[in-house]
Design an enzyme around this catalytic site. Structure first.
Site, PDB file in Angstrom:
ATOM      1  N   ARG A  27     -10.129  -5.158   8.795  1.00  0.00           N
ATOM      2  CA  ARG A  27      -8.663  -5.223   8.294  1.00  0.00           C
ATOM      3  C   ARG A  27      -8.236  -5.903   8.881  1.00  0.00           C
ATOM      4  NH1 ARG A  27      -7.756  -0.423   7.525  1.00  0.00           N
ATOM      5  NH2 ARG A  27      -7.891  -1.105   5.290  1.00  0.00           N
ATOM      6  N   LYS A  78      -9.933  -1.489  17.891  1.00  0.00           N
ATOM      7  CA  LYS A  78     -10.218  -1.432  17.219  1.00  0.00           C
ATOM      8  C   LYS A  78      -9.856  -3.149  15.989  1.00  0.00           C
ATOM      9  CE  LYS A  78      -9.821   0.583  12.200  1.00  0.00           C
ATOM     10  NZ  LYS A  78      -8.718   2.109  11.180  1.00  0.00           N
ATOM     11  N   THR A 121       0.959  -1.157   0.001  1.00  0.00           N
ATOM     12  CA  THR A 121       0.178  -0.043   0.033  1.00  0.00           C
ATOM     13  C   THR A 121       1.012   1.262   0.107  1.00  0.00           C
ATOM     14  OG1 THR A 121      -1.688   1.198   1.172  1.00  0.00           O
ATOM     15  CG2 THR A 121      -0.267  -0.300   2.633  1.00  0.00           C
ATOM     16  N   LYS A 135      -2.756   3.060   6.029  1.00  0.00           N
ATOM     17  CA  LYS A 135      -3.119   1.293   6.594  1.00  0.00           C
ATOM     18  C   LYS A 135      -1.559   0.953   6.750  1.00  0.00           C
ATOM     19  CE  LYS A 135      -6.438   0.833   2.761  1.00  0.00           C
ATOM     20  NZ  LYS A 135      -7.365   0.318   1.232  1.00  0.00           N
ATOM     21  N   TYR A 181     -13.390   6.500   7.115  1.00  0.00           N
ATOM     22  CA  TYR A 181     -14.475   6.512   7.675  1.00  0.00           C
ATOM     23  C   TYR A 181     -14.809   6.563   8.466  1.00  0.00           C
ATOM     24  CZ  TYR A 181     -15.513   7.136   2.475  1.00  0.00           C
ATOM     25  OH  TYR A 181     -15.790   7.467   1.001  1.00  0.00           O
ATOM     26  N   ASP A 182     -13.718   5.519   9.168  1.00  0.00           N
ATOM     27  CA  ASP A 182     -13.557   5.303  10.507  1.00  0.00           C
ATOM     28  C   ASP A 182     -14.387   6.329  11.481  1.00  0.00           C
ATOM     29  OD1 ASP A 182     -12.486   3.215  10.413  1.00  0.00           O
ATOM     30  OD2 ASP A 182     -10.498   3.767  11.442  1.00  0.00           O
ATOM     31  N   ASN A 195      -0.849   3.488   1.089  1.00  0.00           N
ATOM     32  CA  ASN A 195      -1.064   5.291   2.044  1.00  0.00           C
ATOM     33  C   ASN A 195      -0.258   4.598   3.291  1.00  0.00           C
ATOM     34  OD1 ASN A 195      -2.895   5.232   4.259  1.00  0.00           O
ATOM     35  ND2 ASN A 195      -4.674   5.385   2.944  1.00  0.00           N
ATOM     36  N   PHE A 234      -9.068   6.774  10.569  1.00  0.00           N
ATOM     37  CA  PHE A 234      -8.449   7.187   9.338  1.00  0.00           C
ATOM     38  C   PHE A 234      -9.463   6.594   8.857  1.00  0.00           C
ATOM     39  CE2 PHE A 234      -6.585   3.235   8.940  1.00  0.00           C
ATOM     40  CZ  PHE A 234      -6.357   2.817   7.932  1.00  0.00           C
ATOM     41  N   ASP A 292      -7.421  -4.271  -0.335  1.00  0.00           N
ATOM     42  CA  ASP A 292      -7.990  -3.148  -0.971  1.00  0.00           C
ATOM     43  C   ASP A 292      -9.468  -2.972  -0.049  1.00  0.00           C
ATOM     44  OD1 ASP A 292      -9.128  -0.904  -2.335  1.00  0.00           O
ATOM     45  OD2 ASP A 292     -10.106  -2.248  -3.868  1.00  0.00           O
TER      46      ASP A 292
END
Length: 222
Positions: free
Chosen positions: A194, A188, A20, A25, A167-168, A22, A165, A82
């Site tokens: 994930r 989380k 990734t 992530k 839509y959390d 990001n 991060f 993803d």
């Protein structure tokens, strides 16, 4: 999953590049795999590898594109994911387009506000939704491992929490009263999409390592 001292020395021979681009992530992937007990060397995505065009039709397609691209670019195994948020009142949107729902260069806040605005005209619809993550591990020999994780929940009417991060801040997982953004990273990871996907793929990676070691051992004996 725990790994014995003997097993760790074997597993440590595997290097996995985190595909990734990001950084948020990437941190989660490293944290969850470390917590799972899978002892592999996780390698950061090289800066000179261009971003992969994610034009797949599904989350699995996009994860596979990224994993294959980084494996080809580096010559070592790569792990990619993803993730999409599927909102029932929006017909499953944003789904595979979650990362660019409010535009290609939109911020996390932009995406959340855009989604909440879309729901304003659907006051009679349930705010049920789910996060889904597809994970792919791609090996240089063409072997691939895949896993999927999901978590059901509800969309809030406004952002809550400063952590996480994406839509959390607008997603409350089933059985919870807090959004992902109101939880600690450890809380989380324990229940997230994930986290579930990565914990599912970890034993598959370990089995692949064991199979490769056995094959090598048999070749050496012959």
């Amino acid at each position: 999953m725990t790994v014995s001292d003997h097993d760790q020395s074997s597993a440590a021979r595997l290097r996995l590049v985190v595909a990734t681009a990001n950084p948020d992530k990437a941190r989660e992937i490293v944290a969850v795999l470390t917590e799972s007990g899978l002892s592999v060397e996780l390698v950061a995505r090289p800066d000179d590898v261009p971003e992969v065009v994610e034009d797949g039709e599904t989350l699995l397609d996009n994860a596979r594109l990224k994993a294959r691209a980084l494996c080809a670019a580096t010559g070592i195994a790569a792990i990619a994911d993803d993730t999409g948020l599927e909102v029932d009142a929006l017909g499953g949107a944003p789904g595979v387009f979650s990362a660019r729902y409010a535009g290609e260069h939109a911020t996390y806040e932009d995406h959340c506000n855009h989604l909440l605005a879309e729901l304003l005209s659907r006051t009679d619809s349930p705010r049920t939704a789910r996060f889904a993550t597809a994970v792919v591990v791609s090996f240089p020999d063409g072997t691939e491992l895949t896993a999927r994780g999901e978590v059901e929940g509800l969309i809030t009417t406004s952002p809550k929490g400063l952590g996480g991060f994406g839509y959390d801040s607008i997603f409350v997982p089933e059985g919870e009263s807090r959004t992902f953004a109101e939880m600690t990273p450890e809380e989380k990871h324990a229940i997230s999409h994930r986290g579930r996907a990565l914990r599912s793929v970890a034993p598959l990676v370990w089995s692949s390592i064991q199979s490769a070691d056995l094959s090598t051992s048999l070749k050496e004996q012959n």
